[in-house]
Scaffold this motif. Structure first.
Motif, PDB file in Angstrom:
ATOM      1  N   ASP A  87      -9.740  12.786  -2.755  1.00 41.38           N
ATOM      2  CA  ASP A  87      -8.877  11.993  -3.602  1.00 41.38           C
ATOM      3  C   ASP A  87      -7.971  11.091  -3.061  1.00 41.38           C
ATOM      4  O   ASP A  87      -7.260  10.153  -3.613  1.00 41.38           O
ATOM      5  N   ARG A  88      -7.578  11.516  -1.703  1.00 39.16           N
ATOM      6  CA  ARG A  88      -6.824  10.537  -0.818  1.00 39.16           C
ATOM      7  C   ARG A  88      -7.204   9.121  -0.857  1.00 39.16           C
ATOM      8  O   ARG A  88      -6.648   8.073  -0.581  1.00 39.16           O
ATOM      9  N   TYR A  89      -8.711   8.646  -0.941  1.00 32.57           N
ATOM     10  CA  TYR A  89      -9.247   7.495  -0.706  1.00 32.57           C
ATOM     11  C   TYR A  89      -9.393   6.928  -2.206  1.00 32.57           C
ATOM     12  O   TYR A  89      -9.837   5.567  -2.144  1.00 32.57           O
ATOM     13  N   HIS A 138       0.645  -1.210   0.090  1.00 31.91           N
ATOM     14  CA  HIS A 138      -0.004   0.270  -0.117  1.00 31.91           C
ATOM     15  C   HIS A 138       1.042   1.151  -0.140  1.00 31.91           C
ATOM     16  O   HIS A 138       0.553   2.235   0.691  1.00 31.91           O
ATOM     17  N   ARG A 139       2.045   1.198  -0.876  1.00 28.97           N
ATOM     18  CA  ARG A 139       2.776   2.547  -0.755  1.00 28.97           C
ATOM     19  C   ARG A 139       1.882   3.629  -1.512  1.00 28.97           C
ATOM     20  O   ARG A 139       2.194   4.763  -0.962  1.00 28.97           O
ATOM     21  N   SER A 140       1.085   3.309  -2.293  1.00 26.25           N
ATOM     22  CA  SER A 140       0.145   4.531  -2.919  1.00 26.25           C
ATOM     23  C   SER A 140      -0.558   4.938  -2.111  1.00 26.25           C
ATOM     24  O   SER A 140      -0.783   6.111  -2.010  1.00 26.25           O
ATOM     25  N   VAL A 141      -1.311   4.165  -1.184  1.00 25.07           N
ATOM     26  CA  VAL A 141      -2.055   4.851  -0.012  1.00 25.07           C
ATOM     27  C   VAL A 141      -1.254   5.859   0.676  1.00 25.07           C
ATOM     28  O   VAL A 141      -1.706   6.755   1.117  1.00 25.07           O
ATOM     29  N   ALA A 142      -0.091   5.175   1.030  1.00 24.55           N
ATOM     30  CA  ALA A 142       0.990   6.123   2.133  1.00 24.55           C
ATOM     31  C   ALA A 142       1.209   7.492   1.175  1.00 24.55           C
ATOM     32  O   ALA A 142       0.908   8.701   1.730  1.00 24.55           O
ATOM     33  N   ASP A 143       1.367   7.314  -0.067  1.00 21.65           N
ATOM     34  CA  ASP A 143       1.848   8.559  -0.827  1.00 21.65           C
ATOM     35  C   ASP A 143       0.607   9.499  -1.039  1.00 21.65           C
ATOM     36  O   ASP A 143       0.804  10.515  -0.820  1.00 21.65           O
ATOM     37  N   ARG A 144      -0.651   9.053  -1.276  1.00 18.63           N
ATOM     38  CA  ARG A 144      -1.857   9.705  -1.165  1.00 18.63           C
ATOM     39  C   ARG A 144      -2.095  10.275   0.165  1.00 18.63           C
ATOM     40  O   ARG A 144      -2.443  11.736  -0.073  1.00 18.63           O
ATOM     41  N   PHE A 145      -2.003   9.707   1.023  1.00 18.87           N
ATOM     42  CA  PHE A 145      -2.239  10.363   2.440  1.00 18.87           C
ATOM     43  C   PHE A 145      -1.154  11.172   2.960  1.00 18.87           C
ATOM     44  O   PHE A 145      -1.227  12.154   3.919  1.00 18.87           O
ATOM     45  N   GLY A 150      -0.158  13.554   0.843  1.00 14.09           N
ATOM     46  CA  GLY A 150      -0.373  14.655   0.162  1.00 14.09           C
ATOM     47  C   GLY A 150       0.675  14.701  -1.033  1.00 14.09           C
ATOM     48  O   GLY A 150       0.682  15.599  -1.776  1.00 14.09           O
ATOM     49  N   ARG A 151       1.532  13.613  -1.363  1.00 15.26           N
ATOM     50  CA  ARG A 151       2.198  13.509  -2.239  1.00 15.26           C
ATOM     51  C   ARG A 151       1.704  13.854  -3.570  1.00 15.26           C
ATOM     52  O   ARG A 151       0.443  13.584  -3.671  1.00 15.26           O
ATOM     53  N   ASN A 152       2.408  14.768  -4.558  1.00 16.10           N
ATOM     54  CA  ASN A 152       1.949  15.022  -5.651  1.00 16.10           C
ATOM     55  C   ASN A 152       0.302  15.983  -5.744  1.00 16.10           C
ATOM     56  O   ASN A 152      -0.378  16.062  -6.489  1.00 16.10           O
ATOM     57  N   GLY A 153       0.503  16.471  -4.717  1.00 15.67           N
ATOM     58  CA  GLY A 153      -0.680  17.614  -4.462  1.00 15.67           C
ATOM     59  C   GLY A 153      -2.314  16.749  -4.007  1.00 15.67           C
ATOM     60  O   GLY A 153      -3.114  17.532  -4.001  1.00 15.67           O
TER      61      GLY A 153
END
Length: 178
Positions: free
Chosen positions: A107-109, A90-97, A99-102
């Motif tokens: 949208d984090r979900y 779940h690296r992509s979840v960690a990145d979204r939460f 705030g990586r890439n704004g």
């Protein structure tokens, strides 16, 4: 110091500078959790490596949040949150939460499956563990807050769960294998 260590002390006993402190704290590996807050259209959240057990009787935990975080006002208003312990995949979840890439708010979900437990706060269906919490106390210091949460529901994946946990060490993701 001949052992590869660096020492930094500010004059006048003022402690150490912020860069040295950050460098020292990066040596502390931490499990990565997605902290979810809010409901409906106000859902948001953050990535945290500062989650820690406070008490087993009653079940309680702590984590820290910067008061400039977009999740802070929602956490203050709703007084509930969930801790989602992330598996290695779940690296992509960690990145979204984070705030990586704004990425912000709802949208984090995206790209993950969510449900709810007692508080109505979103919980990640395939997290290694989920702790659904109500805010017991918020202690504000130094531009951040220590959040004390009383755990009102929990879900732990069984032995069939992904055998690797996502961690953060020295400024990068790492994986702990069973």
């Amino acid at each position: 110091m001949g052992n590869g260590c660096q020492a930094a002390v500010l004059a006048g006993g003022a402690g150490i500078d912020a860069d040295t402190f950050r460098s020292a704290m990066r040596q502390l590996a931490g499990g990565i959790c997605a902290i979810t807050v809010g409901r409906g259209d106000e859902r948001t959240g953050l990535t945290s490596t500062s989650v820690s057990s406070l008490s087993a009787e009653p079940p309680a935990l702590v984590f820290c949040i910067n008061k400039t975080a977009s999740s802070w006002p929602i956490l203050q208003a709703r007084r509930a949150f969930a801790v989602n312990v992330l598996p290695a995949g779940h690296r992509s979840v960690a990145d979204r939460f984070s705030g990586r890439n704004g990425v912000k708010g709802l949208d984090r979900y995206e790209g993950a499956r969510w449900s709810e437990l007692v508080t109505g706060t979103p919980v990640l269906l395939d997290a290694l563990a989920v702790l659904d919490c109500e805010v017991e106390d918020l202690i504000e210091r130094f531009g951040s807050a220590v959040v004390i949460g009383r755990v009102v529901a929990a879900r732990v994946r069984g032995e069939d769960a992904e055998p690797e946990a996502l961690t953060y060490w020295r400024g990068a993701y790492s994986v702990i294998r069973r």
